[in-house]
Design a protein around this motif. Structure first.
Motif, PDB file in Angstrom:
ATOM      1  N   TYR A 216     125.798 -64.409 -32.986  1.00  0.00           N
ATOM      2  CA  TYR A 216     125.936 -65.275 -31.815  1.00  0.00           C
ATOM      3  C   TYR A 216     126.473 -64.490 -30.612  1.00  0.00           C
ATOM      4  O   TYR A 216     126.042 -64.698 -29.467  1.00  0.00           O
ATOM      5  N   LYS A 217     127.404 -63.580 -30.879  1.00  0.00           N
ATOM      6  CA  LYS A 217     127.969 -62.803 -29.791  1.00  0.00           C
ATOM      7  C   LYS A 217     126.930 -61.859 -29.187  1.00  0.00           C
ATOM      8  O   LYS A 217     126.869 -61.681 -27.964  1.00  0.00           O
ATOM      9  N   VAL A 218     126.114 -61.274 -30.065  1.00  0.00           N
ATOM     10  CA  VAL A 218     125.047 -60.404 -29.579  1.00  0.00           C
ATOM     11  C   VAL A 218     124.080 -61.203 -28.716  1.00  0.00           C
ATOM     12  O   VAL A 218     123.637 -60.761 -27.644  1.00  0.00           O
ATOM     13  N   ALA A 219     123.705 -62.410 -29.179  1.00  0.00           N
ATOM     14  CA  ALA A 219     122.789 -63.249 -28.405  1.00  0.00           C
ATOM     15  C   ALA A 219     123.408 -63.614 -27.060  1.00  0.00           C
ATOM     16  O   ALA A 219     122.723 -63.627 -26.018  1.00  0.00           O
ATOM     17  N   LYS A 220     124.710 -63.867 -27.082  1.00  0.00           N
ATOM     18  CA  LYS A 220     125.397 -64.224 -25.838  1.00  0.00           C
ATOM     19  C   LYS A 220     125.402 -63.064 -24.862  1.00  0.00           C
ATOM     20  O   LYS A 220     125.178 -63.225 -23.650  1.00  0.00           O
ATOM     21  N   GLN A 221     125.661 -61.861 -25.363  1.00  0.00           N
ATOM     22  CA  GLN A 221     125.672 -60.679 -24.518  1.00  0.00           C
ATOM     23  C   GLN A 221     124.288 -60.390 -23.948  1.00  0.00           C
ATOM     24  O   GLN A 221     124.144 -60.022 -22.783  1.00  0.00           O
ATOM     25  N   MET A 222     123.263 -60.581 -24.815  1.00  0.00           N
ATOM     26  CA  MET A 222     121.897 -60.364 -24.336  1.00  0.00           C
ATOM     27  C   MET A 222     121.543 -61.384 -23.255  1.00  0.00           C
ATOM     28  O   MET A 222     120.846 -61.087 -22.289  1.00  0.00           O
ATOM     29  N   HIS A 223     122.035 -62.580 -23.419  1.00  0.00           N
ATOM     30  CA  HIS A 223     121.765 -63.625 -22.441  1.00  0.00           C
ATOM     31  C   HIS A 223     122.457 -63.324 -21.112  1.00  0.00           C
ATOM     32  O   HIS A 223     121.992 -63.751 -20.037  1.00  0.00           O
ATOM     33  N   SER A 224     123.570 -62.559 -21.182  1.00  0.00           N
ATOM     34  CA  SER A 224     124.306 -62.232 -19.966  1.00  0.00           C
ATOM     35  C   SER A 224     123.611 -61.173 -19.140  1.00  0.00           C
ATOM     36  O   SER A 224     123.999 -60.921 -18.012  1.00  0.00           O
ATOM     37  N   GLY A 225     122.616 -60.541 -19.713  1.00  0.00           N
ATOM     38  CA  GLY A 225     121.843 -59.570 -18.954  1.00  0.00           C
ATOM     39  C   GLY A 225     122.036 -58.150 -19.400  1.00  0.00           C
ATOM     40  O   GLY A 225     121.426 -57.230 -18.868  1.00  0.00           O
ATOM     41  N   ASP A 226     122.895 -57.921 -20.391  1.00  0.00           N
ATOM     42  CA  ASP A 226     123.074 -56.565 -20.917  1.00  0.00           C
ATOM     43  C   ASP A 226     121.958 -56.288 -21.901  1.00  0.00           C
ATOM     44  O   ASP A 226     122.015 -56.652 -23.058  1.00  0.00           O
ATOM     45  N   LYS A 227     120.899 -55.626 -21.478  1.00  0.00           N
ATOM     46  CA  LYS A 227     119.690 -55.439 -22.273  1.00  0.00           C
ATOM     47  C   LYS A 227     119.745 -54.212 -23.169  1.00  0.00           C
ATOM     48  O   LYS A 227     118.810 -53.919 -23.888  1.00  0.00           O
ATOM     49  N   ILE A 264     116.259 -63.933 -27.928  1.00  0.00           N
ATOM     50  CA  ILE A 264     117.597 -64.524 -28.026  1.00  0.00           C
ATOM     51  C   ILE A 264     117.557 -65.813 -28.845  1.00  0.00           C
ATOM     52  O   ILE A 264     118.409 -66.050 -29.713  1.00  0.00           O
ATOM     53  N   LYS A 265     116.560 -66.632 -28.591  1.00  0.00           N
ATOM     54  CA  LYS A 265     116.425 -67.876 -29.351  1.00  0.00           C
ATOM     55  C   LYS A 265     116.217 -67.590 -30.842  1.00  0.00           C
ATOM     56  O   LYS A 265     116.741 -68.303 -31.701  1.00  0.00           O
ATOM     57  N   ALA A 266     115.431 -66.547 -31.126  1.00  0.00           N
ATOM     58  CA  ALA A 266     115.177 -66.191 -32.524  1.00  0.00           C
ATOM     59  C   ALA A 266     116.467 -65.770 -33.219  1.00  0.00           C
ATOM     60  O   ALA A 266     116.720 -66.139 -34.374  1.00  0.00           O
ATOM     61  N   ILE A 267     117.296 -64.986 -32.528  1.00  0.00           N
ATOM     62  CA  ILE A 267     118.580 -64.576 -33.116  1.00  0.00           C
ATOM     63  C   ILE A 267     119.466 -65.787 -33.365  1.00  0.00           C
ATOM     64  O   ILE A 267     120.112 -65.912 -34.415  1.00  0.00           O
ATOM     65  N   GLU A 268     119.495 -66.694 -32.427  1.00  0.00           N
ATOM     66  CA  GLU A 268     120.323 -67.894 -32.585  1.00  0.00           C
ATOM     67  C   GLU A 268     119.801 -68.793 -33.715  1.00  0.00           C
ATOM     68  O   GLU A 268     120.585 -69.376 -34.464  1.00  0.00           O
ATOM     69  N   ARG A 269     118.470 -68.905 -33.828  1.00  0.00           N
ATOM     70  CA  ARG A 269     117.903 -69.712 -34.930  1.00  0.00           C
ATOM     71  C   ARG A 269     118.260 -69.106 -36.285  1.00  0.00           C
ATOM     72  O   ARG A 269     118.568 -69.824 -37.231  1.00  0.00           O
ATOM     73  N   LYS A 270     118.188 -67.783 -36.366  1.00  0.00           N
ATOM     74  CA  LYS A 270     118.524 -67.136 -37.644  1.00  0.00           C
ATOM     75  C   LYS A 270     119.990 -67.355 -37.994  1.00  0.00           C
ATOM     76  O   LYS A 270     120.333 -67.650 -39.139  1.00  0.00           O
ATOM     77  N   ALA A 271     120.861 -67.224 -36.982  1.00  0.00           N
ATOM     78  CA  ALA A 271     122.288 -67.375 -37.240  1.00  0.00           C
ATOM     79  C   ALA A 271     122.677 -68.807 -37.570  1.00  0.00           C
ATOM     80  O   ALA A 271     123.737 -69.050 -38.147  1.00  0.00           O
ATOM     81  N   ALA A 272     121.825 -69.769 -37.230  1.00  0.00           N
ATOM     82  CA  ALA A 272     122.154 -71.174 -37.456  1.00  0.00           C
ATOM     83  C   ALA A 272     122.006 -71.584 -38.913  1.00  0.00           C
ATOM     84  O   ALA A 272     122.504 -72.652 -39.306  1.00  0.00           O
ATOM     85  N   LYS A 273     121.337 -70.763 -39.716  1.00  0.00           N
ATOM     86  CA  LYS A 273     121.118 -71.120 -41.118  1.00  0.00           C
ATOM     87  C   LYS A 273     121.930 -70.215 -42.034  1.00  0.00           C
ATOM     88  O   LYS A 273     122.232 -69.071 -41.680  1.00  0.00           O
ATOM     89  N   PRO A 274     122.268 -70.698 -43.242  1.00  0.00           N
ATOM     90  CA  PRO A 274     123.011 -69.861 -44.183  1.00  0.00           C
ATOM     91  C   PRO A 274     122.269 -68.560 -44.467  1.00  0.00           C
ATOM     92  O   PRO A 274     121.039 -68.553 -44.560  1.00  0.00           O
ATOM     93  N   SER A 275     123.027 -67.486 -44.599  1.00  0.00           N
ATOM     94  CA  SER A 275     122.414 -66.174 -44.778  1.00  0.00           C
ATOM     95  C   SER A 275     122.942 -65.485 -46.023  1.00  0.00           C
ATOM     96  O   SER A 275     123.988 -65.856 -46.576  1.00  0.00           O
ATOM     97  N   PHE A 276     122.201 -64.460 -46.425  1.00  0.00           N
ATOM     98  CA  PHE A 276     122.535 -63.711 -47.640  1.00  0.00           C
ATOM     99  C   PHE A 276     122.459 -62.213 -47.372  1.00  0.00           C
ATOM    100  O   PHE A 276     121.539 -61.741 -46.676  1.00  0.00           O
ATOM    101  N   GLU A 277     123.431 -61.498 -47.914  1.00  0.00           N
ATOM    102  CA  GLU A 277     123.314 -60.044 -47.972  1.00  0.00           C
ATOM    103  C   GLU A 277     122.245 -59.742 -49.016  1.00  0.00           C
ATOM    104  O   GLU A 277     122.306 -60.244 -50.141  1.00  0.00           O
ATOM    105  N   THR A 278     121.293 -58.914 -48.669  1.00  0.00           N
ATOM    106  CA  THR A 278     120.093 -58.780 -49.492  1.00  0.00           C
ATOM    107  C   THR A 278     119.707 -57.330 -49.704  1.00  0.00           C
ATOM    108  O   THR A 278     119.855 -56.491 -48.807  1.00  0.00           O
ATOM    109  N   ILE A 279     119.211 -57.056 -50.891  1.00  0.00           N
ATOM    110  CA  ILE A 279     118.578 -55.776 -51.214  1.00  0.00           C
ATOM    111  C   ILE A 279     117.209 -56.080 -51.794  1.00  0.00           C
ATOM    112  O   ILE A 279     117.080 -56.921 -52.694  1.00  0.00           O
TER     113      ILE A 279
END
Length: 835
Positions: A216-227, A264-279
């Motif tokens: 979420y923080k990364v998405a927020k920073q990207m939204h602020s214009g830091d590309k 940015i929307k894609a990052i936020e959508r991914k973060a909105a759902k439960p996630s797993f550390e994966t191999i």
């Protein structure tokens, strides 16, 4: 200097402490990894081929809508697993959380789907699968093996799939796809040759919430214009910036391009759902290293479909150490090293691939009707739950394996009086089930009779499994035993009711043998002649037999001897007036046709020595009352099919006659007796309807089986399904499936019955006199500990007790039939003419 030395000491203590902590954690971590590996439980999950389809309704809809529906259930399954905990936060930090595994394995030209869980979470996994895939079969199995020892480790290739960009960037999911993603993956596994093996192993565990917060923080920073924030180092750097700078950036926010906004929307959508550390591991074992690498290349290529070059994609990292890869795969280690460095500025752990439930469901879900890859291990027939209240006592007819629970299916003694009917194609487990039931009755001290039309099962599976303590109870009737034949006299009736039953049953037997369709080969005249002959023979206190019937028509002296005891005026009138006044010409013209029906049994020495003995070796009433074990080996291959049928019909008729004679005993004093008849269509006459409807009153309980319903005449078929309370069906053909589907509806349909695996069946039984809902079950093998020596000894003991020497039997029959004496001339004057 003192301060410098003090600082050096502190630094040294910190370094030594850090090293000790590292060694301690390394030791404990490895022990925990091995411990977890040994406690992993693999489940083979199979599902019906039409899973996800709703017949024509589903097929007429847009395939993309169906695709989303069938994969979304897997997303719900993973969401449930995301809540599984693993102890305290400190323990998770040091040892990591427990993990699950999802595997697609190709071996021996088949593709299998496995789900693996820690032992303490296996019920959670099973319940999760069952709730989302109600028709799935979940079977706890041994560990699979894709490796070929002949080729060795040098021929193995593989590696891991990594995220090309930061973990917070999503992959393409089923929500954006038009085709079933599993299809491409399984197609890459379907091209393996015989002996080759390959697997896709996905190991996952719930991710810490910190990863999502960072997203979420990364998405927020990207939204602020830091590309330029494209990696974790930049992210951490910006998090350390002063609040004033962050506020200034927000004020100077620049306008984003549509692609950046979508990212940015894609990052936020991914973060909105439960996630797993994966191999994700890929591994292949073939005849050469080059071939294995080619297979891995094809499998890894199938993951391109999840890539979106503008957002994220998979990259394959080849394993440098094959032995390490194999051990990680076999033991399902989640992380090989405690610390692992990449080319980025900051350290990244080895689980740098983090997938949310939507991404994980897209990559691994159970197959469905949209996947047409050849070789997938489908569930041939759906499974259904067993009845809730299974009796604790009773004979075991099979075992229910439903959602990981293994339960014995029993039929109580009171319900067995409504009989059991078992139908199924040859080799599916029908006979095995009957034999196991019979052996169970014997071990519990019950009485029973098993009629085997083939003989092989009797010798191989029944006799060797009879307990030694019941050896004295065994009566063994082997139709092919010519040295010590047992007597089986059909005409051994005592009361008038028994005589009427014997005659009617005998006529039905002859129809069954010579004119099953009632086409006119036999008719009223034949019945009339036979009935009067049988009554005349049974009137003699010394007895008569089935093979004496022709003699009474051809030997006047023999007839005169029998008429001395005939008191029935109707019978006497037949012999004196009707047959006695028939001219020799007309008599000879008809006798050839009549006598021909008995010639096959008279000229066959084996049959003649069995049914030609006046005294029966078997007292069926006594066998039932004393709870004896009667084994009837008809050995069709040795005595012939017609002889086998006649002997079987005689035994069934005599057994029913013995049961009916129990009318002189109060019902509560009658003991249950179990009659097992395999391939019973060979012995089912029209009077079999009476047996099914009336035997219950006399506690003669039938367990009958045959291969297909078409073998039964319509009246018998109607009687079976009208009177039998317990029905078991193994795999059957199309016509039978159509008929039986009505019996097992709505749980099972026609395709379920056609596709049943060997030793698997569907059933409906009675519990507390009420029919249950149809359910599935599997059979079981013969009990261990069979002794051929014990079986042979029991057989010899029974032969000596109940059989008679062939020479004595031959002499008696020849003397009675005057086979060694010339036939005297016919003298009609010797026959009384008055009534």
């Amino acid at each position: 200097m003192t301060i410098i030395w003090l600082l050096l000491i502190i630094v040294s203590l910190v370094l030594v402490g850090g090293m000790l902590f590292y060694l301690y954690r390394r030791s404990k971590y490895w022990k925990k990894q091995v411990e977890r590996s040994l406690k992993m439980v693999p489940f083979l999950v199979t599902i019906p081929r039409d899973s996800g389809s709703k017949d024509e309704q589903a097929r007429s809809r847009d395939q993309r809508d169906i695709l989303k529906e069938v994969i979304s259930v897997a997303e719900t399954f993973y969401a449930n697993l995301s809540a599984v905990g693993g102890g305290s936060k400190i323990k998770k930090k040091l040892m990591g959380s427990p993990h699950f595994a999802a595997e697609i394995v190709a071996k021996d030209r088949e593709i299998f789907f496995y789900l693996v869980a820690p032992y303490r979470f296996k019920e959670i996994l099973q319940n999760g699968i069952s709730s989302q895939y109600p028709d799935a079969s979940i079977e706890e199995v041994e560990e699979h093996n894709i490796f070929n020892q002949q080729w060795g480790i040098d021929c193995i290739a593989g590696g891991e799939l990594r995220s090309k960009r930061g973990y917070y960037y999503p992959f393409k999911t089923y929500q954006e796809m038009d085709t079933e993603p599993l299809k491409n993956i399984t197609n890459s596994l379907a091209k393996l040759a015989e002996g080759e093996g390959a697997a896709i192993q996905i190991i996952f565990r719930p991710a810490d919430s910190k990863y999502m917060k960072r997203s979420y923080k990364v998405a927020k920073q990207m939204h602020s214009g830091d590309k330029n924030k494209q990696n974790l180092a930049s992210e951490m750097y910006n998090l350390a910036m002063a609040k004033e700078k962050e506020q200034k950036q927000q004020q100077e926010m620049t306008k984003l391009t549509p692609m950046e906004e979508e990212r940015i929307k894609a990052i936020e959508r991914k973060a909105a759902k439960p996630s797993f550390e994966t191999i994700i591991r890929l591994i292949a074992s073939t005849s050469s290293k080059v071939r294995s690498e080619a297979v891995i290349g094809e499998i890894s290529s199938s993951f391109i479909q999840f890539s979106d070059q503008s957002i994220n994609s998979f990259k394959f990292k080849k394993a440098k150490n094959t032995e390490e890869l194999v051990s990680d795969y076999i033991f399902r280690f989640f992380m090989k090293r405690i610390f692992r460095f990449t080319n980025s500025v900051w350290k990244k752990p080895s689980y740098d691939l983090i997938l949310n439930t939507e991404e994980l469901a897209t990559i691994y879900h159970l197959p469905n009707f949209l996947v047409d890859t050849p070789g997938i291990r489908w569930l041939p027939s759906k499974k259904a739950a067993p009845p809730t209240f299974i009796p604790e006592k009773g004979v075991v007819i099979g075992y229910s394996q439903f959602r990981g629970e293994n339960k014995a299916i029993r039929i109580a003694e009171t319900e067995r009086r409504r009989h059991v009917y078992i139908v199924g194609q040859t080799g599916t487990g029908k006979t095995t089930t009957m034999i196991n039931m019979f052996l169970s009755d014997i071990r519990e001290g019950k009485g029973g009779c098993y009629i085997d039309p083939h003989g092989q099962d009797m010798e191989e599976h029944i006799l060797p499994n009879i307990p030694k303590e019941r050896a004295e109870d065994v009566i063994y009737f082997d139709a092919s035993d010519t040295e010590r034949p047992l007597g089986l006299n059909l005409f051994s009736a005592k009361t008038q009711e028994q005589k009427d039953f014997v005659i009617q049953e005998s006529i039905a037997m002859l129809y069954r043998l010579y004119d099953p369709g009632h086409t006119g080969i036999m008719g009223p005249r034949f019945e009339h002649w036979f009935r009067n002959a049988a009554l005349a023979l049974m009137a003699d206190p010394t007895g008569g037999t089935f093979i004496d019937v022709p003699k009474i028509f051809t030997d006047d002296k023999f007839l005169a001897e029998k008429l001395k005891y005939v008191t029935d005026p109707v019978v006497r009138n037949f012999w004196i007036n009707e047959m006695g006044q028939t001219s020799d010409y007309h008599k000879s013209e008809m006798l050839g046709w009549f006598v021909g029906k008995f010639g096959a049994f008279m000229t066959n020495m084996t049959m003649r020595n069995i049914i030609g003995q006046v005294e029966s070796s078997l007292n069926f009433r006594q066998i039932m009352d004393d709870k004896k074990i009667l084994l009837i080996n008809l050995a069709k291959g040795q005595v012939g099919e017609e002889n086998m049928k006649l002997l079987g019909m005689i035994c069934v008729a005599q057994m029913f006659m013995g049961a009916m004679s129990r009318v002189d005993t109060p019902e509560n004093q009658r003991c249950d007796f179990y009659l097992y008849v395999d391939e019973f269509q060979n012995f089912a006459t029209d009077t079999f309807e009476k047996i099914l409807s009336e035997a219950r009153k006399f506690k003669l309980n039938l367990i009958v089986g045959n291969q297909y319903i078409g073998q039964l005449a319509e009246p018998i078929r109607d009687s079976v399904f009208g009177n039998v309370g317990n029905l078991v069906s193994f795999r059957v053909g199309n016509e039978d499936a159509e008929y039986l589907a009505k019996q097992f509806s709505p749980v099972f349909n026609q395709q379920d019955l056609i596709n049943l695996e060997n030793y698997h069946s569907v059933a409906k039984i009675l519990i507390d006199a009420k029919p249950t809902r149809a359910f599935s079950m599997r059979g079981y093998n013969y009990p261990p500990g069979a002794s051929k020596e014990v079986g042979d000894a029991i057989k010899q003991l029974a032969r000596l007790k109940y059989g008679r020497p062939k020479e004595i039997v031959d002499e008696e029959i020849q003397s009675r039939m005057s086979l060694n004496n010339p036939m005297p001339p016919i003298d009609n004057s010797s026959i009384p003419r008055e009534l």
